[in-house]
Scaffold this motif. Structure first.
Motif, mmCIF file in Angstrom:
data_model
loop_
_atom_site.group_PDB
_atom_site.id
_atom_site.type_symbol
_atom_site.label_atom_id
_atom_site.label_comp_id
_atom_site.label_asym_id
_atom_site.label_seq_id
_atom_site.Cartn_x
_atom_site.Cartn_y
_atom_site.Cartn_z
ATOM 1 N N TYR A 58 47.916 48.430 25.769
ATOM 2 C CA TYR A 58 47.154 47.225 26.084
ATOM 3 C C TYR A 58 47.835 46.351 27.133
ATOM 4 C CZ TYR A 58 44.353 48.269 21.975
ATOM 5 O OH TYR A 58 43.529 48.867 21.070
ATOM 6 N N TYR A 59 49.069 46.674 27.489
ATOM 7 C CA TYR A 59 49.843 45.842 28.414
ATOM 8 C C TYR A 59 50.334 46.682 29.579
ATOM 9 C CZ TYR A 59 49.795 42.405 24.728
ATOM 10 O OH TYR A 59 49.387 41.508 23.786
ATOM 11 N N LYS A 60 50.253 46.117 30.764
ATOM 12 C CA LYS A 60 50.739 46.790 31.966
ATOM 13 C C LYS A 60 51.645 45.834 32.725
ATOM 14 C CE LYS A 60 48.167 50.386 31.237
ATOM 15 N NZ LYS A 60 48.710 51.619 30.780
ATOM 16 N N LYS A 61 52.667 46.369 33.315
ATOM 17 C CA LYS A 61 53.562 45.562 34.137
ATOM 18 C C LYS A 61 52.874 45.231 35.455
ATOM 19 C CE LYS A 61 57.809 46.865 32.018
ATOM 20 N NZ LYS A 61 57.659 45.957 30.924
ATOM 21 N N THR A 62 52.999 43.987 35.876
ATOM 22 C CA THR A 62 52.380 43.559 37.131
ATOM 23 C C THR A 62 53.417 43.310 38.213
ATOM 24 O OG1 THR A 62 52.378 41.283 36.358
ATOM 25 C CG2 THR A 62 50.364 42.557 36.006
ATOM 26 N N ASN A 63 54.666 43.636 37.931
ATOM 27 C CA ASN A 63 55.752 43.538 38.915
ATOM 28 C C ASN A 63 55.794 42.198 39.630
ATOM 29 O OD1 ASN A 63 56.569 46.169 38.295
ATOM 30 N ND2 ASN A 63 55.101 47.021 39.729
ATOM 31 N N GLY A 64 55.692 41.125 38.873
ATOM 32 C CA GLY A 64 55.853 39.789 39.430
ATOM 33 C C GLY A 64 54.674 39.250 40.211
ATOM 34 N N LEU A 65 53.536 39.894 40.141
ATOM 35 C CA LEU A 65 52.372 39.375 40.853
ATOM 36 C C LEU A 65 51.957 38.035 40.263
ATOM 37 C CD1 LEU A 65 50.181 42.603 41.060
ATOM 38 C CD2 LEU A 65 51.566 41.595 42.863
ATOM 39 N N GLN A 66 51.555 37.127 41.116
ATOM 40 C CA GLN A 66 51.086 35.828 40.632
ATOM 41 C C GLN A 66 49.593 35.846 40.345
ATOM 42 O OE1 GLN A 66 52.309 32.791 43.336
ATOM 43 N NE2 GLN A 66 54.444 32.957 42.761
ATOM 44 N N ALA A 67 48.888 36.745 40.976
ATOM 45 C CA ALA A 67 47.444 36.844 40.770
ATOM 46 C C ALA A 67 47.051 38.314 40.833
ATOM 47 C CB ALA A 67 46.700 36.059 41.847
ATOM 48 N N ILE A 68 45.962 38.622 40.155
ATOM 49 C CA ILE A 68 45.487 40.002 40.132
ATOM 50 C C ILE A 68 43.963 39.966 40.060
ATOM 51 C CG2 ILE A 68 45.687 40.200 37.626
ATOM 52 C CD1 ILE A 68 46.665 43.074 38.081
ATOM 53 N N ASP A 69 43.311 40.848 40.788
ATOM 54 C CA ASP A 69 41.853 40.870 40.741
ATOM 55 C C ASP A 69 41.363 41.990 39.823
ATOM 56 O OD1 ASP A 69 42.142 43.200 42.219
ATOM 57 O OD2 ASP A 69 41.133 42.445 43.993
ATOM 58 N N VAL A 70 40.080 41.997 39.598
ATOM 59 C CA VAL A 70 39.485 42.946 38.661
ATOM 60 C C VAL A 70 39.699 44.392 39.114
ATOM 61 C CG1 VAL A 70 37.167 42.842 39.676
ATOM 62 C CG2 VAL A 70 37.428 43.394 37.272
ATOM 63 N N TYR A 71 39.730 44.621 40.415
ATOM 64 C CA TYR A 71 39.916 45.984 40.919
ATOM 65 C C TYR A 71 41.331 46.487 40.640
ATOM 66 C CZ TYR A 71 35.597 44.604 43.113
ATOM 67 O OH TYR A 71 34.325 44.136 43.315
ATOM 68 N N ALA A 72 42.303 45.597 40.748
ATOM 69 C CA ALA A 72 43.682 45.972 40.424
ATOM 70 C C ALA A 72 43.831 46.245 38.924
ATOM 71 C CB ALA A 72 44.646 44.881 40.874
ATOM 72 N N VAL A 73 43.093 45.505 38.105
ATOM 73 C CA VAL A 73 43.105 45.759 36.658
ATOM 74 C C VAL A 73 42.606 47.175 36.388
ATOM 75 C CG1 VAL A 73 42.039 45.129 34.448
ATOM 76 C CG2 VAL A 73 42.886 43.345 35.982
#
Length: 106
Positions: free
Chosen positions: A38-53
Motif C-alpha cells: 500500500y506504500y511506495k517510496k516517492t524519493n523526496g518528491l514534493q508533489a505527485i500527479d495521478v499518472y505517477a501514482v
C-alpha cells in the motif's frame, strides 16, 4: 484501581504506572512496513500527479480503463470538465464495468 489488601497505595500506583508504560509502548513496526504493497517510496518528491501514482503502483491495463476510473475517483468533482463528483464516480463505475466486459473469462 484500588490497591489489593496489604499493598501500599504508593507501591501499587508505581506498579500500575510501570505496567501502563509497558503495554502502551508504540509498536516498532510502521504501517508501511506492515502493509508494504500500500506504500511506495516517492524519493523526496514534493508533489505527485495521478499518472505517477499509476506508474508507482504499476497499473498494467492496455485498455486504459483502470487508469481512467482511478483518475475519475481520485479527482472526482475537481477536474476542469465541470462534472460533479457524482457524475465522475458514475463514469468510473461505467468504465470499470466496461473493463469487466473486456476481461470476462467467457
Amino acid at each position: 484501581m484500588k490497591a489489593p489488601p496489604g499493598a501500599s497505595s504508593k507501591a501499587w500506583a508505581t506498579r500500575l504506572f510501570l505496567f501502563s508504560q509497558l503495554t502502551l509502548q508504540p509498536t516498532m513496526t510502521s504501517i508501511a512496513d506492515k502493509y508494504p504493497k500500500y506504500y511506495k517510496k516517492t524519493n523526496g518528491l514534493q508533489a505527485i500527479d495521478v499518472y505517477a501514482v499509476h506508474q508507482l503502483f504499476d497499473i498494467q491495463d492496455p485498455s486504459g480503463c483502470i487508469q481512467h476510473a482511478s483518475k475519475k475517483l481520485l479527482l472526482s468533482g475537481v477536474r476542469t470538465g465541470g462534472k460533479s463528483a457524482f457524475d465522475d464516480i458514475k463514469e468510473a463505475r461505467d468504465t470499470l464495468t466496461r473493463w469487466l466486459e473486456l476481461n470476462s473469462p467467457t
